[in-house]
Write a protein that holds these residues in place. Structure first.
Motif, PDB file in Angstrom:
ATOM      1  N   THR A   1       0.808  -1.228   0.000  1.00  0.00           N
ATOM      2  CA  THR A   1       0.000   0.000   0.000  1.00  0.00           C
ATOM      3  C   THR A   1       0.838   1.273   0.000  1.00  0.00           C
ATOM      4  O   THR A   1       0.559   2.198  -0.782  1.00  0.00           O
ATOM      5  N   PRO A   2       1.868   1.402   0.843  1.00  0.00           N
ATOM      6  CA  PRO A   2       2.660   2.645   0.827  1.00  0.00           C
ATOM      7  C   PRO A   2       3.297   2.937  -0.525  1.00  0.00           C
ATOM      8  O   PRO A   2       3.438   4.103  -0.904  1.00  0.00           O
ATOM      9  N   TYR A   3       3.673   1.876  -1.250  1.00  0.00           N
ATOM     10  CA  TYR A   3       4.333   2.088  -2.538  1.00  0.00           C
ATOM     11  C   TYR A   3       3.354   2.622  -3.593  1.00  0.00           C
ATOM     12  O   TYR A   3       3.767   3.262  -4.562  1.00  0.00           O
ATOM     13  N   ILE A   4       2.067   2.353  -3.394  1.00  0.00           N
ATOM     14  CA  ILE A   4       1.053   2.854  -4.326  1.00  0.00           C
ATOM     15  C   ILE A   4       0.694   4.300  -4.017  1.00  0.00           C
ATOM     16  O   ILE A   4       0.676   5.159  -4.901  1.00  0.00           O
ATOM     17  N   TYR A   5       0.429   4.575  -2.757  1.00  0.00           N
ATOM     18  CA  TYR A   5      -0.130   5.873  -2.391  1.00  0.00           C
ATOM     19  C   TYR A   5       0.914   6.941  -2.112  1.00  0.00           C
ATOM     20  O   TYR A   5       0.606   8.134  -2.159  1.00  0.00           O
ATOM     21  N   ASN A   6       2.137   6.536  -1.814  1.00  0.00           N
ATOM     22  CA  ASN A   6       3.153   7.522  -1.444  1.00  0.00           C
ATOM     23  C   ASN A   6       3.980   8.022  -2.615  1.00  0.00           C
ATOM     24  O   ASN A   6       4.987   8.676  -2.432  1.00  0.00           O
ATOM     25  N   ASN A   7       3.561   7.712  -3.830  1.00  0.00           N
ATOM     26  CA  ASN A   7       4.234   8.294  -4.993  1.00  0.00           C
ATOM     27  C   ASN A   7       3.182   8.708  -6.005  1.00  0.00           C
ATOM     28  O   ASN A   7       2.137   8.057  -6.145  1.00  0.00           O
ATOM     29  N   PRO A   8       3.401   9.795  -6.716  1.00  0.00           N
ATOM     30  CA  PRO A   8       2.379  10.330  -7.629  1.00  0.00           C
ATOM     31  C   PRO A   8       1.943   9.358  -8.714  1.00  0.00           C
ATOM     32  O   PRO A   8       0.765   9.318  -9.064  1.00  0.00           O
ATOM     33  N   VAL A   9       2.866   8.585  -9.260  1.00  0.00           N
ATOM     34  CA  VAL A   9       2.505   7.659 -10.335  1.00  0.00           C
ATOM     35  C   VAL A   9       1.563   6.576  -9.826  1.00  0.00           C
ATOM     36  O   VAL A   9       0.523   6.296 -10.427  1.00  0.00           O
ATOM     37  N   GLY A  10       1.914   5.976  -8.701  1.00  0.00           N
ATOM     38  CA  GLY A  10       1.058   4.943  -8.122  1.00  0.00           C
ATOM     39  C   GLY A  10      -0.307   5.488  -7.753  1.00  0.00           C
ATOM     40  O   GLY A  10      -1.340   4.825  -7.948  1.00  0.00           O
ATOM     41  N   ARG A  11      -0.330   6.705  -7.218  1.00  0.00           N
ATOM     42  CA  ARG A  11      -1.601   7.334  -6.830  1.00  0.00           C
ATOM     43  C   ARG A  11      -2.462   7.584  -8.063  1.00  0.00           C
ATOM     44  O   ARG A  11      -3.684   7.350  -8.045  1.00  0.00           O
ATOM     45  N   LEU A  12      -1.848   8.051  -9.147  1.00  0.00           N
ATOM     46  CA  LEU A  12      -2.596   8.307 -10.369  1.00  0.00           C
ATOM     47  C   LEU A  12      -3.167   7.017 -10.949  1.00  0.00           C
ATOM     48  O   LEU A  12      -4.331   6.975 -11.380  1.00  0.00           O
ATOM     49  N   VAL A  13      -2.361   5.962 -10.946  1.00  0.00           N
ATOM     50  CA  VAL A  13      -2.838   4.669 -11.440  1.00  0.00           C
ATOM     51  C   VAL A  13      -4.020   4.189 -10.606  1.00  0.00           C
ATOM     52  O   VAL A  13      -5.029   3.698 -11.134  1.00  0.00           O
ATOM     53  N   HIS A  14      -3.915   4.352  -9.291  1.00  0.00           N
ATOM     54  CA  HIS A  14      -5.018   3.958  -8.406  1.00  0.00           C
ATOM     55  C   HIS A  14      -6.292   4.714  -8.745  1.00  0.00           C
ATOM     56  O   HIS A  14      -7.382   4.122  -8.825  1.00  0.00           O
ATOM     57  N   ILE A  15      -6.189   6.015  -8.954  1.00  0.00           N
ATOM     58  CA  ILE A  15      -7.369   6.820  -9.271  1.00  0.00           C
ATOM     59  C   ILE A  15      -7.982   6.373 -10.585  1.00  0.00           C
ATOM     60  O   ILE A  15      -9.210   6.210 -10.699  1.00  0.00           O
ATOM     61  N   VAL A  16      -7.156   6.157 -11.602  1.00  0.00           N
ATOM     62  CA  VAL A  16      -7.657   5.743 -12.912  1.00  0.00           C
ATOM     63  C   VAL A  16      -8.356   4.394 -12.821  1.00  0.00           C
ATOM     64  O   VAL A  16      -9.465   4.202 -13.366  1.00  0.00           O
ATOM     65  N   VAL A  17      -7.733   3.441 -12.133  1.00  0.00           N
ATOM     66  CA  VAL A  17      -8.343   2.115 -11.989  1.00  0.00           C
ATOM     67  C   VAL A  17      -9.655   2.217 -11.225  1.00  0.00           C
ATOM     68  O   VAL A  17     -10.661   1.591 -11.590  1.00  0.00           O
ATOM     69  N   GLN A  18      -9.668   3.016 -10.180  1.00  0.00           N
ATOM     70  CA  GLN A  18     -10.883   3.169  -9.382  1.00  0.00           C
ATOM     71  C   GLN A  18     -12.024   3.757 -10.207  1.00  0.00           C
ATOM     72  O   GLN A  18     -13.173   3.306 -10.116  1.00  0.00           O
ATOM     73  N   LEU A  19     -11.718   4.747 -11.030  1.00  0.00           N
ATOM     74  CA  LEU A  19     -12.764   5.408 -11.811  1.00  0.00           C
ATOM     75  C   LEU A  19     -13.241   4.570 -12.993  1.00  0.00           C
ATOM     76  O   LEU A  19     -14.393   4.700 -13.417  1.00  0.00           O
ATOM     77  N   THR A  20     -12.387   3.725 -13.536  1.00  0.00           N
ATOM     78  CA  THR A  20     -12.780   2.938 -14.706  1.00  0.00           C
ATOM     79  C   THR A  20     -13.339   1.565 -14.347  1.00  0.00           C
ATOM     80  O   THR A  20     -14.293   1.093 -14.960  1.00  0.00           O
ATOM     81  N   LEU A  21     -12.750   0.921 -13.341  1.00  0.00           N
ATOM     82  CA  LEU A  21     -13.152  -0.442 -12.990  1.00  0.00           C
ATOM     83  C   LEU A  21     -13.878  -0.539 -11.649  1.00  0.00           C
ATOM     84  O   LEU A  21     -14.415  -1.592 -11.309  1.00  0.00           O
ATOM     85  N   GLY A  22     -13.883   0.560 -10.894  1.00  0.00           N
ATOM     86  CA  GLY A  22     -14.425   0.513  -9.546  1.00  0.00           C
ATOM     87  C   GLY A  22     -15.871   0.068  -9.474  1.00  0.00           C
ATOM     88  O   GLY A  22     -16.235  -0.782  -8.648  1.00  0.00           O
ATOM     89  N   TRP A  23     -16.730   0.615 -10.337  1.00  0.00           N
ATOM     90  CA  TRP A  23     -18.146   0.277 -10.273  1.00  0.00           C
ATOM     91  C   TRP A  23     -18.420  -1.174 -10.665  1.00  0.00           C
ATOM     92  O   TRP A  23     -19.085  -1.903  -9.902  1.00  0.00           O
ATOM     93  N   PRO A  24     -17.944  -1.674 -11.819  1.00  0.00           N
ATOM     94  CA  PRO A  24     -18.196  -3.090 -12.126  1.00  0.00           C
ATOM     95  C   PRO A  24     -17.567  -4.037 -11.103  1.00  0.00           C
ATOM     96  O   PRO A  24     -18.133  -5.098 -10.816  1.00  0.00           O
ATOM     97  N   LEU A  25     -16.410  -3.673 -10.555  1.00  0.00           N
ATOM     98  CA  LEU A  25     -15.790  -4.533  -9.538  1.00  0.00           C
ATOM     99  C   LEU A  25     -16.607  -4.549  -8.252  1.00  0.00           C
ATOM    100  O   LEU A  25     -16.691  -5.574  -7.564  1.00  0.00           O
ATOM    101  N   TYR A  26     -17.228  -3.423  -7.922  1.00  0.00           N
ATOM    102  CA  TYR A  26     -18.087  -3.378  -6.738  1.00  0.00           C
ATOM    103  C   TYR A  26     -19.310  -4.267  -6.950  1.00  0.00           C
ATOM    104  O   TYR A  26     -19.690  -5.052  -6.063  1.00  0.00           O
ATOM    105  N   LEU A  27     -19.947  -4.159  -8.105  1.00  0.00           N
ATOM    106  CA  LEU A  27     -21.126  -4.974  -8.369  1.00  0.00           C
ATOM    107  C   LEU A  27     -20.784  -6.457  -8.421  1.00  0.00           C
ATOM    108  O   LEU A  27     -21.526  -7.294  -7.883  1.00  0.00           O
ATOM    109  N   ALA A  28     -19.681  -6.799  -9.064  1.00  0.00           N
ATOM    110  CA  ALA A  28     -19.351  -8.209  -9.291  1.00  0.00           C
ATOM    111  C   ALA A  28     -18.627  -8.853  -8.121  1.00  0.00           C
ATOM    112  O   ALA A  28     -18.849 -10.036  -7.821  1.00  0.00           O
ATOM    113  N   LEU A  29     -17.758  -8.079  -7.443  1.00  0.00           N
ATOM    114  CA  LEU A  29     -16.889  -8.672  -6.417  1.00  0.00           C
ATOM    115  C   LEU A  29     -16.998  -7.988  -5.059  1.00  0.00           C
ATOM    116  O   LEU A  29     -16.251  -8.338  -4.140  1.00  0.00           O
TER     117      LEU A  29
END
Length: 389
Positions: A176-204
């Motif tokens: 977790t620290p490696y994702i959130y404590n650097n801008p690139v990881g944080r940006l990837v997290h945001i993009v994944v959350q916005l694109t896949l977050g809803w179907p992943l919530y419904l399905a999983l």
């Protein structure tokens, strides 16, 4: 505690003020966590009675308004954009996707109101309208209606809330620290959350409440639902399956990429807005979460944040800047929520939370600062967001 939720200086000192700064430079003050000096009944009395009245005609006028715009945009996409020079088409299609996605998000909000019976006084009518609109957007209407109602019943509870339930530090994955404590990881997290977050919530059930076994919004026998609800979960699945079949037929007739252009990309934008709106409503350094020793319904309902999306507030039927009122009175129609919000703010005082930070800036800040929750003062049952590793 003073009248209207105003804390005295002594009480204010007991509330730890965040040392962190918001992106705009202003100090972020935590919401009070003591039991409010007002009741839900007192809040309701401050709202003009007509705000609780639901009109079939007025509610349908918003449905017709949005669908007419959707149809007009679709006509432009099918009949006008292909006639433009290739260079102009490159700009016209993204413009169509963005505008259509925003308008379809407004349709999504109306369907969401049906699930709360805020559309009319007739539950059957609300369910029919909600089923049709949500199925069109590939949302299992009854499935989400029931899980979302439980979110409203347990907002702010670490054990029982249904969506964007924060983890405690010891429950985080090692990476977790490696994702959130650097801008690139944080940006990837945001993009994944916005694109896949809803179907992943419904399905999983991603980002949702932990269940003792696999939880899925499409599973009538899953742990999210009880025996009385299972038949309606089947109906939700049939609705989504019917729309999916219609899309397959369109793809066979006009091509896969045709469906992606006119429907798929706008739907992706709808899903992104849905996730972002919900995330920002319930994720903020000023908002507390509670365990079972401290949680109660009113404090949980107040632990949500109104935001300003500019002109999109109106497009989204004010679900963005009247969310506190919506959590307090979820059967109130959206077209009265702004008036109700203005009426209750003097009663709520410091228990009312509004953040005007621009959406993009707020998203980046919350992704950076709101990583996990932990108790940070003598109130061990009250948890606050932190990002210290």
């Amino acid at each position: 505690m003073g009248a209207g939720g105003r804390m005295t200086e002594k009480e204010r000192e007991k509330q730890e003020v965040l040392s962190k700064r918001a992106s705009g430079g202003a100090a972020v003050h935590r919401s009070p966590t003591d039991k409010p000096p007002f009741t839900l009944g007192q809040i309701k009395k401050a709202i003009p009675p007509h705000c609780f009245e639901r009109s079939v005609i007025k509610s349908f006028s918003y449905v017709v308004h949005d669908l007419v715009i959707v149809a007009a945009l679709l006509y432009v996409a099918l009949a006008r954009i292909p006639t433009l020079p290739s260079a102009l088409q490159l700009g016209a299609w993204p413009l169509y996707w963005i505008v259509q996605g925003c308008v379809m998000t407004g349709v999504w909000v109306i369907a969401h109101e049906c699930g709360h019976q805020a559309f009319s006084d007739y539950s059957l009518l609300d369910d029919i309208v909600g089923l049709v609109l949500h199925s069109w957007l590939l949302v299992p209407y009854f499935s989400w209606k029931y899980s979302h109602r439980r979110h409203h019943s347990n907002t702010g509870s670490l054990e029982r809330d249904e969506v964007f339930v924060p983890k405690q530090k010891e429950a985080l994955a090692w990476y977790t620290p490696y994702i959130y404590n650097n801008p690139v990881g944080r940006l990837v997290h945001i993009v994944v959350q916005l694109t896949l977050g809803w179907p992943l919530y419904l399905a999983l059930n991603a980002s949702g409440r932990p269940y003792p076994r696999f939880a899925c919004h499409f599973d009538p026998y899953g742990p999210i639902y009880n025996d009385r609800e299972r038949a309606q979960i089947f109906i939700s699945d049939v609705g989504v399956a019917a729309v999916s079949l219609a899309l397959l037929k369109l793809a066979s007739a006009f091509g896969f990429w045709w469906v992606v252009r006119v429907y798929g990309v706008p739907l992706l934008i709808v899903n992104s807005w849905l996730v972002l709106i919900t995330y920002l409503q319930h994720t903020h350094p000023a908002l507390p979460h509670y365990d079972s020793t401290e949680w109660d319904w009113l404090r949980g309902a107040l632990a949500t944040m109104d935001r300003d999306y500019g002109i999109l507030n109106r497009v989204f039927h004010n679900i963005t800047d009247t969310h506190v009122a919506h959590h307090l009175f979820s059967t109130m129609p959206h077209y009265h929520a702004m008036e109700a919000t203005k009426a209750i703010r003097p009663i709520l005082g410091e228990y009312y939370q509004f953040d005007p930070t621009p959406v993009a800036k707020a998203t980046w800040r919350e992704a950076k600062e709101c990583i996990y929750v932990e108790p940070q003062d003598h109130r061990k049952g009250v948890f606050w967001y932190s990002n210290k590793f």
